[in-house]
Design a protein around this motif. Structure first.
Motif, PDB file in Angstrom:
ATOM      1  N   VAL A 187      -4.103   7.335 -13.910  1.00 36.72           N
ATOM      2  CA  VAL A 187      -3.342   6.874 -12.743  1.00 36.72           C
ATOM      3  C   VAL A 187      -4.257   6.725 -11.542  1.00 36.72           C
ATOM      4  CG1 VAL A 187      -1.523   7.486 -11.091  1.00 36.72           C
ATOM      5  CG2 VAL A 187      -1.164   7.869 -13.545  1.00 36.72           C
ATOM      6  N   MET A 188      -5.124   7.703 -11.339  1.00 37.81           N
ATOM      7  CA  MET A 188      -6.038   7.660 -10.192  1.00 37.81           C
ATOM      8  C   MET A 188      -7.099   6.585 -10.363  1.00 37.81           C
ATOM      9  SD  MET A 188      -6.497  11.715  -9.303  1.00 37.81           S
ATOM     10  CE  MET A 188      -5.082  12.703  -8.781  1.00 37.81           C
ATOM     11  N   SER A 189      -7.523   6.330 -11.587  1.00 42.81           N
ATOM     12  CA  SER A 189      -8.479   5.241 -11.836  1.00 42.81           C
ATOM     13  C   SER A 189      -7.865   3.903 -11.456  1.00 42.81           C
ATOM     14  CB  SER A 189      -8.909   5.226 -13.305  1.00 42.81           C
ATOM     15  OG  SER A 189      -9.629   6.393 -13.641  1.00 42.81           O
ATOM     16  N   ALA A 190      -6.606   3.708 -11.837  1.00 40.95           N
ATOM     17  CA  ALA A 190      -5.910   2.485 -11.453  1.00 40.95           C
ATOM     18  C   ALA A 190      -5.785   2.394  -9.938  1.00 40.95           C
ATOM     19  CB  ALA A 190      -4.520   2.454 -12.096  1.00 40.95           C
ATOM     20  N   ASN A 191      -5.487   3.516  -9.299  1.00 41.73           N
ATOM     21  CA  ASN A 191      -5.401   3.544  -7.842  1.00 41.73           C
ATOM     22  C   ASN A 191      -6.708   3.115  -7.184  1.00 41.73           C
ATOM     23  OD1 ASN A 191      -2.775   4.251  -7.361  1.00 41.73           O
ATOM     24  ND2 ASN A 191      -3.200   6.276  -6.556  1.00 41.73           N
ATOM     25  N   PHE A 193       0.840  -1.204   0.000  1.00 45.99           N
ATOM     26  CA  PHE A 193       0.000   0.000   0.000  1.00 45.99           C
ATOM     27  C   PHE A 193       0.871   1.249   0.000  1.00 45.99           C
ATOM     28  CE2 PHE A 193      -2.742   3.287   1.636  1.00 45.99           C
ATOM     29  CZ  PHE A 193      -3.998   2.971   1.163  1.00 45.99           C
ATOM     30  N   ILE A 194       1.859   1.284   0.891  1.00 47.04           N
ATOM     31  CA  ILE A 194       2.737   2.456   0.976  1.00 47.04           C
ATOM     32  C   ILE A 194       3.540   2.616  -0.310  1.00 47.04           C
ATOM     33  CG2 ILE A 194       4.727   3.431   2.186  1.00 47.04           C
ATOM     34  CD1 ILE A 194       3.679   2.029   4.720  1.00 47.04           C
ATOM     35  N   ALA A 195       4.013   1.512  -0.858  1.00 45.63           N
ATOM     36  CA  ALA A 195       4.812   1.567  -2.083  1.00 45.63           C
ATOM     37  C   ALA A 195       3.994   2.114  -3.250  1.00 45.63           C
ATOM     38  CB  ALA A 195       5.348   0.181  -2.419  1.00 45.63           C
ATOM     39  N   ILE A 196       2.754   1.639  -3.390  1.00 42.46           N
ATOM     40  CA  ILE A 196       1.914   2.105  -4.499  1.00 42.46           C
ATOM     41  C   ILE A 196       1.536   3.569  -4.306  1.00 42.46           C
ATOM     42  CG2 ILE A 196      -0.338   1.824  -5.603  1.00 42.46           C
ATOM     43  CD1 ILE A 196      -0.069  -1.168  -5.077  1.00 42.46           C
ATOM     44  N   PHE A 197       1.254   3.954  -3.061  1.00 40.78           N
ATOM     45  CA  PHE A 197       0.956   5.363  -2.795  1.00 40.78           C
ATOM     46  C   PHE A 197       2.140   6.240  -3.189  1.00 40.78           C
ATOM     47  CE2 PHE A 197       1.901   8.722   0.349  1.00 40.78           C
ATOM     48  CZ  PHE A 197       0.974   9.670  -0.088  1.00 40.78           C
ATOM     49  N   THR A 198       3.334   5.851  -2.786  1.00 39.67           N
ATOM     50  CA  THR A 198       4.530   6.638  -3.086  1.00 39.67           C
ATOM     51  C   THR A 198       4.771   6.725  -4.588  1.00 39.67           C
ATOM     52  OG1 THR A 198       5.526   5.928  -0.993  1.00 39.67           O
ATOM     53  CG2 THR A 198       6.999   6.862  -2.651  1.00 39.67           C
ATOM     54  N   THR A 253      -7.514   8.474  -3.774  1.00 41.56           N
ATOM     55  CA  THR A 253      -7.987   7.454  -4.716  1.00 41.56           C
ATOM     56  C   THR A 253      -7.546   6.049  -4.296  1.00 41.56           C
ATOM     57  OG1 THR A 253      -6.065   7.996  -6.126  1.00 41.56           O
ATOM     58  CG2 THR A 253      -8.189   8.998  -6.693  1.00 41.56           C
ATOM     59  N   LEU A 254      -6.324   5.909  -3.815  1.00 39.44           N
ATOM     60  CA  LEU A 254      -5.872   4.584  -3.372  1.00 39.44           C
ATOM     61  C   LEU A 254      -6.634   4.144  -2.129  1.00 39.44           C
ATOM     62  CD1 LEU A 254      -3.899   2.239  -3.815  1.00 39.44           C
ATOM     63  CD2 LEU A 254      -2.266   3.438  -2.365  1.00 39.44           C
ATOM     64  N   ALA A 255      -6.942   5.096  -1.242  1.00 42.49           N
ATOM     65  CA  ALA A 255      -7.704   4.788  -0.030  1.00 42.49           C
ATOM     66  C   ALA A 255      -9.203   4.861  -0.273  1.00 42.49           C
ATOM     67  CB  ALA A 255      -7.312   5.750   1.093  1.00 42.49           C
ATOM     68  N   ASN A 256      -9.611   5.181  -1.508  1.00 43.22           N
ATOM     69  CA  ASN A 256     -11.039   5.252  -1.877  1.00 43.22           C
ATOM     70  C   ASN A 256     -11.819   6.202  -0.984  1.00 43.22           C
ATOM     71  OD1 ASN A 256     -10.418   1.887  -2.255  1.00 43.22           O
ATOM     72  ND2 ASN A 256     -10.988   3.096  -4.029  1.00 43.22           N
ATOM     73  N   VAL A 257     -11.215   7.356  -0.697  1.00 43.01           N
ATOM     74  CA  VAL A 257     -11.853   8.335   0.178  1.00 43.01           C
ATOM     75  C   VAL A 257     -12.743   9.287  -0.601  1.00 43.01           C
ATOM     76  CG1 VAL A 257     -11.413  10.285   1.728  1.00 43.01           C
ATOM     77  CG2 VAL A 257     -10.044   8.204   1.917  1.00 43.01           C
ATOM     78  N   GLY A 258     -12.301   9.703  -1.795  1.00 43.75           N
ATOM     79  CA  GLY A 258     -13.090  10.638  -2.585  1.00 43.75           C
ATOM     80  C   GLY A 258     -12.368  11.940  -2.783  1.00 43.75           C
TER      81      GLY A 258
END
Length: 485
Positions: free
Chosen positions: A459-463, A403-408, A431-436
């Protein structure tokens, strides 16, 4: 074609046909409202999706519908992507001025219950279009509960094996039958919560359309609204209080609701992740309330109300807003950024890392520290009174690292595309945390993702897909050994 491949295609075909059938609801709503371009797009999208879905399902039908582990991963990951593509069709061709990138972004955001939007002028949009966004989030919410309760525990994804239900078979060969049993039970609970939430919204003065649409996105912790002002448009009637209650309820494990229905109410409050979740929520609300009142941003009552609502919305990943908390100052911005990585309980509709993983990681660190100080001491790791296997610990720690690696990585890519630091970091996190909504002037609570370049939206869609599918479910598809016989 092997039986497992047939099963994967059969399930995907049925899913596409089902979501295509759901398109008839907004189609008739838009037709009744005179929005014929939008209605026509929904009708033909329903026809195309229904035909293709049933053609695939009937063409590969087989009596042997067991899933191998590999097939279960493919169904889980493939379903969200395939459904998003078909869900985007009426958005793309319904006269809503959305290109393919924006239509897919909106559909993915809906199904993953992220709530990030590229649509502006919601108050003037056709009712069917707005209801379709709510339906997508409602479908995504119940879909994530089923996979979190029935499939991921059996596949050992991200430590979810901790929550394998009693009497569930550990073999992935019986994933589908078990998932069907669980889906039947939780669907009734999910539907009941949605209807009760809608009635509560209606009692605050919302009309029937707004009440149902917001109930669907609240219980799904999705956050899509029918208004540009989000939940801020309904605070006079007290709808934000209703939203707070149901956002918290949706963040609790639905397995505990099943136990509650079966006459075991204590199961909910004895769950360590529920205890940890409410501890975090209360602490965050108190801290944020003290800050906004001390900073003279609000009067005490209004400050507590605004702090509580927006804090709960961010922690649960719902994404509603009643205020632009981006202007509350640097301390509040930093706090909300950190809270994006919290999440609710496993087996809920919430997103992000989730409380239990932090608890397991802390227990593992403490156990390691104790073993360093007392090498001969035996310190078994227990969670909720049950022993935690080393495999579960590795799974949790592996998830956290991934998770941290993909966020970075995604934040760095967004920065390279040209986004400013705040937008890149908060956009990757949201987007990775699906918060909005993210932070800053562009994608903050008062903005949208529409102004971003297409590359950033991809990129955000993939996230959104990676985050909603618990990261490892997607990453495993890119390992060569996964595809080896």
């Amino acid at each position: 074609m092997s039986a497992s491949v047939r099963t994967v295609l059969f399930v995907l075909g049925i899913m596409v046909a089902s979501i295509s059938l759901a398109m008839l609801i907004p189609a008739f709503m838009d037709m009744n409202a005179g929005a014929m371009d939008s209605a026509s797009a929904f009708f033909w999208s329903s026809a195309v999706g229904g035909f293709l879905g049933m053609a695939v399902a009937l063409g590969v039908r087989t009596e042997d519908r067991n899933l191998t582990t590999r097939s279960a991963f493919l169904v889980t990951a493939g379903s969200w992507l395939v459904l998003a593509i078909f869900a985007a069709l009426p958005m793309r061709f319904g006269g809503h001025e959305l290109g393919w990138t924006d239509a897919l972004f909106e559909a993915i955001s809906g199904l993953t219950t992220t709530g990030a939007t590229v649509v502006t002028g919601l108050d003037a949009r056709p009712p069917g279009f707005l209801m379709w966004r709510a339906i997508l989030q409602w479908i995504g919410g119940i879909g994530i509960i089923v996979t979190a309760m029935a499939i991921w525990p059996m596949l050992g994804v991200g430590g979810m094996q901790l929550f394998r239900l009693e009497s569930s078979d550990s073999s992935s060969e019986k994933v589908l039958p078990r998932a069907a049993e669980i889906a039947t039970a939780i669907s009734l609970i999910y539907l009941a919560l949605t209807l009760i939430c809608a009635m509560a919204y209606a009692a605050t003065g919302m009309n029937g359309f707004d009440a149902m649409a917001h109930a669907m996105t609240t219980v799904a912790t999705g956050g899509y609204s029918t208004r540009d002002a989000s939940m801020g448009a309904f605070t006079e009637g007290g709808a934000d209080y209703v939203a707070m209650v149901f956002m918290l309820m949706a963040a609790l494990p639905f397995a505990a609701y099943l136990m509650l229905v079966r006459g075991h109410p204590a199961a909910l409050w004895r769950d360590p992740q529920v205890q940890g979740f409410f501890t975090l929520v209360v602490a965050a609300i108190v801290a944020m309330s003290v800050f906004v009142v001390a900073a003279d941003l609000y009067a005490p009552e209004a400050g507590i109300r605004a702090a509580a609502f927006n804090t709960i919305s961010v922690i649960t990943g719902t994404g509603y807003a009643t205020a632009d908390f981006g202007v509350w100052g640097a301390p509040a911005t930093a706090a909300f950024f950190v809270l994006m990585f919290a999440g609710g309980c496993a087996g809920s509709t919430t997103c992000s890392v989730k409380i239990f993983r932090y608890q397991i990681a802390i227990l593992a660190i403490r156990q390691h520290v104790v073993s360093l100080a007392h090498p001969r001491a035996i310190t078994p790791l227990r969670y909720g009174g049950r022993p935690v296997s080393p495999e579960t610990v590795y799974s949790v720690l592996g998830f956290l690292f991934a998770f941290i690696a993909i966020f970075t990585l995604s934040a760095a890519i967004l920065g390279a595309i040209g986004l400013d630091t705040t937008t890149a970091l908060s956009g990757a996190a949201a987007t990775l945390a699906n918060v909005g909504p993210g932070l800053g002037d562009i994608i903050g609570p008062s903005g949208t993702f529409q102004p971003l370049p297409d590359a950033a939206k991809w990129v955000m869609s993939a996230n959104m897909l990676i985050g909603r599918l618990e990261v490892l479910t997607v990453l495993i598809l890119f390992t060569p050994r996964f595809w080896q016989s």
